[in-house]
Design an enzyme around this catalytic site. Structure first.
Site: not given
Ligand code: RIB
Length: 280
Positions: A41, A200, A225-226
């Site tokens: 998040g 990927g 992914g974030d």
């Molecule tokens: O998506 C990567 C994240 O997933 C990392 O920063 C780790 O904290 C996990 O929550």
């Protein structure tokens, strides 16, 4: 200015480098220690803010120094943390033992995040209702994540569920978009919403359309992914077409994998635009 609301996690990664992990009852001397801001998040909130959205975050941290560090990060990154809960539980931590071979073992303690409830999401409803896009992940109690999606749907706000980490059992949430990777996709197969599958080094797929990956010299894929979901959210908030929003996500993912650590790898707006200018 566009507005993105995020309901998700914050946690600290404590990484220990060791030649080999200890056996039962044994202590070993390590040769590396690192603390990193993390939690999907918070990563996605920082990612969206760096790309120029006004971002407001709902998560829970402890009344401890890790919680203080999180607030300092969000202040630095211009993420509105006024709704963040501070609870008498430890901030989420992950202890990560990395062997020289690269193998790792991870222990995650959700701590403060386990306190995040649907009622807290209801109190955050005004921020969701005034956002252009809501972004949610699954590193928080499922009931809270689902309530956030419900609030967005009722208010007619666009929503994205990044179903990470994969839930233990299949779920069927209603989100306008879902952004799983290939491992997570089967767990949301029954969901309603447009599937954006991240692949990927093969890019991503939306409907029948494949979006190729941007060239990248891979250093560390953590957080790709974030970066993808944050950029995809900002693009949608700005009214970019679905297909181009996926391109934004792929460009942000390519930037991330070229960096060690997640927060350092989230692109700024200028860095994203530079990547998008590369023909693929
Ligand atoms: O998506 C990567 C994240 O997933 C990392 O920063 C780790 O904290 C996990 O929550």
């Amino acid at each position: 200015m566009t507005r993105v609301a995020v309901v998700g996690s914050y946690g600290v990664g404590l990484t220990f480098g060791v030649e080999r992990v200890p056996e039962r009852g044994e202590s070993v001397i390590g040769d590396l220690f690192r603390t990193d801001h993390g939690g999907k998040g918070s990563n996605q909130a920082v990612g969206a803010a760096r790309l120029g959205s006004v971002v407001t975050l709902l998560t829970a941290v402890g009344e401890d120094t890790f919680g203080d560090g999180a607030l300092a990060l969000w202040a630095e990154e211009a993420v509105d943390s006024s709704a963040v809960l501070r609870v008498p539980l430890p901030t989420m931590t992950a202890a990560i033992l990395v062997e020289r071979s690269g193998d790792n073992r991870i222990v995650i303690v959700p701590g403060a995040l386990s306190a995040l409830s649907p009622e807290h999401v209801d109190a955050f409803a005004p921020q969701i209702e005034t956002a252009d896009v809501l972004l949610v992940q699954l590193e928080i109690p499922l009931a809270a994540a689902l309530r956030a999606l419900e609030v967005a749907r009722t208010a007619g706000v666009r929503s994205i569920l990044n179903p990470a980490p994969a839930p233990p059992r299949p779920i069927a949430p209603v989100a306008e978009y879902l952004t799983p990777n290939e491992t997570e996709a089967p767990t949301v197969a029954g969901a309603r919403g447009t599937l954006v599958l991240t692949l990927g080094e093969r890019g991503a797929r939306i409907g029948d359309e494949n979006v190729p990956a941007f060239p990248a010299r891979v250093v560390d894929t953590t957080g790709a992914g974030d970066a993808f979901s944050a950029a995809f959210a900002v693009a949608l908030a700005e009214g970019v077409s679905d297909l181009d929003a996926v391109r934004w996500g792929c460009a942000a993912g390519a930037h991330m994998v070229e960096h060690d650590g997640v927060v350092p790898g989230l692109p700024t707006r200028a860095q994203l635009e530079e990547r998008l200018a590369v023909a693929v």
